[in-house]
Motif scaffolding. Structure first.
Motif, PDB file in Angstrom:
ATOM      1  N   ARG A  35      -1.457  -0.103  12.566  1.00  0.00           N
ATOM      2  CA  ARG A  35      -0.809  -1.223  11.861  1.00  0.00           C
ATOM      3  C   ARG A  35      -0.886  -2.490  12.703  1.00  0.00           C
ATOM      4  O   ARG A  35      -1.219  -3.572  12.197  1.00  0.00           O
ATOM      5  CB  ARG A  35       0.646  -0.855  11.570  1.00  0.00           C
ATOM      6  N   GLY A  94       3.188   4.120   0.610  1.00  0.00           N
ATOM      7  CA  GLY A  94       4.222   4.340   1.611  1.00  0.00           C
ATOM      8  C   GLY A  94       5.035   3.117   1.964  1.00  0.00           C
ATOM      9  O   GLY A  94       6.005   3.223   2.703  1.00  0.00           O
ATOM     10  N   THR A  95       4.669   1.937   1.436  1.00  0.00           N
ATOM     11  CA  THR A  95       5.441   0.742   1.767  1.00  0.00           C
ATOM     12  C   THR A  95       6.634   0.579   0.842  1.00  0.00           C
ATOM     13  O   THR A  95       6.598   0.972  -0.320  1.00  0.00           O
ATOM     14  CB  THR A  95       4.576  -0.540   1.672  1.00  0.00           C
ATOM     15  N   GLU A 140       9.554   3.773  12.079  1.00  0.00           N
ATOM     16  CA  GLU A 140       9.025   4.009  10.728  1.00  0.00           C
ATOM     17  C   GLU A 140       7.691   4.752  10.693  1.00  0.00           C
ATOM     18  O   GLU A 140       7.410   5.472   9.748  1.00  0.00           O
ATOM     19  CB  GLU A 140       8.828   2.701   9.953  1.00  0.00           C
ATOM     20  N   TYR A 141       6.833   4.530  11.657  1.00  0.00           N
ATOM     21  CA  TYR A 141       5.484   5.093  11.675  1.00  0.00           C
ATOM     22  C   TYR A 141       5.356   6.147  12.782  1.00  0.00           C
ATOM     23  O   TYR A 141       6.073   6.106  13.772  1.00  0.00           O
ATOM     24  CB  TYR A 141       4.435   4.012  11.982  1.00  0.00           C
ATOM     25  N   GLN A 176      -0.237   5.717  13.586  1.00  0.00           N
ATOM     26  CA  GLN A 176      -0.064   4.858  12.412  1.00  0.00           C
ATOM     27  C   GLN A 176       0.448   3.480  12.829  1.00  0.00           C
ATOM     28  O   GLN A 176      -0.032   2.451  12.331  1.00  0.00           O
ATOM     29  CB  GLN A 176       0.921   5.500  11.431  1.00  0.00           C
ATOM     30  N   TYR A 177       1.405   3.471  13.736  1.00  0.00           N
ATOM     31  CA  TYR A 177       1.962   2.192  14.185  1.00  0.00           C
ATOM     32  C   TYR A 177       0.904   1.380  14.937  1.00  0.00           C
ATOM     33  O   TYR A 177       0.763   0.172  14.725  1.00  0.00           O
ATOM     34  CB  TYR A 177       3.170   2.428  15.086  1.00  0.00           C
ATOM     35  N   ASP A 204       7.395   6.995   6.194  1.00  0.00           N
ATOM     36  CA  ASP A 204       6.689   8.269   6.263  1.00  0.00           C
ATOM     37  C   ASP A 204       7.722   9.387   6.120  1.00  0.00           C
ATOM     38  O   ASP A 204       8.905   9.143   5.937  1.00  0.00           O
ATOM     39  CB  ASP A 204       5.860   8.408   7.547  1.00  0.00           C
ATOM     40  N   TYR A 220       8.589  -2.461   4.625  1.00  0.00           N
ATOM     41  CA  TYR A 220       8.741  -1.310   5.506  1.00  0.00           C
ATOM     42  C   TYR A 220       7.707  -0.244   5.157  1.00  0.00           C
ATOM     43  O   TYR A 220       7.323  -0.094   4.001  1.00  0.00           O
ATOM     44  CB  TYR A 220      10.141  -0.699   5.351  1.00  0.00           C
ATOM     45  N   ARG A 221       7.309   0.501   6.170  1.00  0.00           N
ATOM     46  CA  ARG A 221       6.425   1.639   5.964  1.00  0.00           C
ATOM     47  C   ARG A 221       7.242   2.918   6.090  1.00  0.00           C
ATOM     48  O   ARG A 221       7.863   3.161   7.125  1.00  0.00           O
ATOM     49  CB  ARG A 221       5.309   1.628   7.011  1.00  0.00           C
ATOM     50  N   THR A 250       0.832  -1.197   0.000  1.00  0.00           N
ATOM     51  CA  THR A 250       0.000   0.000   0.000  1.00  0.00           C
ATOM     52  C   THR A 250       0.871   1.254   0.000  1.00  0.00           C
ATOM     53  O   THR A 250       2.094   1.175   0.075  1.00  0.00           O
ATOM     54  CB  THR A 250      -0.928   0.000   1.229  1.00  0.00           C
ATOM     55  N   LYS A 262      -5.698  -0.154   4.542  1.00  0.00           N
ATOM     56  CA  LYS A 262      -4.392  -0.774   4.762  1.00  0.00           C
ATOM     57  C   LYS A 262      -4.162  -1.999   3.888  1.00  0.00           C
ATOM     58  O   LYS A 262      -3.017  -2.326   3.555  1.00  0.00           O
ATOM     59  CB  LYS A 262      -4.233  -1.181   6.233  1.00  0.00           C
TER      60      LYS A 262
END
Length: 306
Positions: A251, A97-98, A242-243, A247-248, A147, A144-145, A95, A290
């Protein structure tokens, strides 16, 4: 003897493909770099990269290609079918941002999940990066995400900015690839160990989200509790994990929801509450955002390679 063009290697390893008139797989190699420089045998080198926009239907499957592939989704969604660290072929959502790190020597398949999928794909040599690849897989997820606060994103964008096909620029890309893969490993190491000088309040937030994801949280309340400005809290949490915090948390909740959807017969409303999202409609919207599908659709699908 001059090396075989990388595009020819790619197509010789192609198992199947389905593309629309909008995009051809040969477009991947419009800006392929030379592999004739001396350093290419001993240092990691970028083979080519391309930002593309594909429409459904689009897919291709390949194996036994001696390269690593980095796929960064900027819009829409795709799906990766790939062998995980346990040797199981499974489906992974790519998705917005990954960033996924794919070992092209393994069987892998990319599929457009939405009407339009926009992503940047980069092929790099395996030389030297083999260590990093094995480390990433041993430490956990290879997706990985990214941002806007991510050190990984900064390293990735630096590689893409360097486009000249000269020996000096090739050496610079080698250095940048090592920097990128080092960041990838450090992020996974932090997730596994909570070390690498993570501030105590950031590590505590991470622990709470991981073990008590069903509890209610708000950014304002967390900022007040830790005595840290909420913008700084977001920036520092994203630096290590990462988030941003919410957001994390989302997830984690969606990953737990996926497990419950496949392992129980609980209703959607009950699963929503079990993962800490009281509003079922919000849960469904977030899940689709997501994963690209609704919870019910996800429950019916089995993400394996044919």
């Amino acid at each position: 003897m001059p090396q075989k063009p990388f595009s020819a290697e790619f197509f010789s390893c192609l198992i199947s493909s389905e593309t629309s008139n909008r995009f051809s797989l040969s477009d991947y190699f419009d800006n392929a770099y030379s592999r004739e420089y001396d350093f290419c045998d001993t240092l990691p080198c970028e083979l080519c990269h391309r930002s593309v926009s594909v429409t459904s239907p689009f897919s291709y499957e390949a194996a036994n290609l001696s390269a690593l592939c980095i796929v960064h989704t900027t819009s829409g969604a795709g799906r990766l079918y790939y062998e995980n660290a346990s040797g199981i072929n499974a489906g992974y959502d790519l998705t917005k941002g990954t960033l996924a790190v794919i070992d092209c020597r393994k069987n892998h398949k990319l599929v457009c999940q939405h009407n339009i999928w926009e992503y940047t794909i980069c092929f790099v040599s395996v030389t030297v990066l083999e260590y990093y690849l094995q480390k990433i897989h041993s430490l956990g997820n290879f997706i990985y995400r990214l941002d806007r606060y991510s050190d990984i994103l900064a390293a990735w964008e630096q590689i893409l900015r360097n486009t000249a096909d000269t020996e000096i620029h090739g050496l610079m890309r080698s250095q940048e690839l090592v920097s990128l893969f080092t960041q990838l490993c450090l992020v996974r190491a932090v997730e596994q160990t909570g070390s690498y000088h993570v501030p105590s309040y950031i590590a505590d937030m991470h622990r709470r989200f991981t073990t008590a994801y069903h509890e209610p949280y708000s950014l304002d309340e967390l900022a007040l509790e830790y005595g840290i400005n909420k913008f700084r809290l977001c920036r520092e949490f994203a630096k290590y994990y990462e988030y941003t915090p919410i957001q994390y948390l989302n997830r984690i909740r969606i990953e737990k929801a996926k497990e419950l959807l496949l392992s129980t017969d609980e209703k959607i409303v009950e699963i929503s509450q079990m993962v800490g999202i009281e509003n079922t409609n919000h849960f469904i919207r977030l899940f689709k955002e997501k994963t690209g599908v609704t919870p019910l659709t996800y429950r019916r699908e089995t993400p394996v390679i044919d």
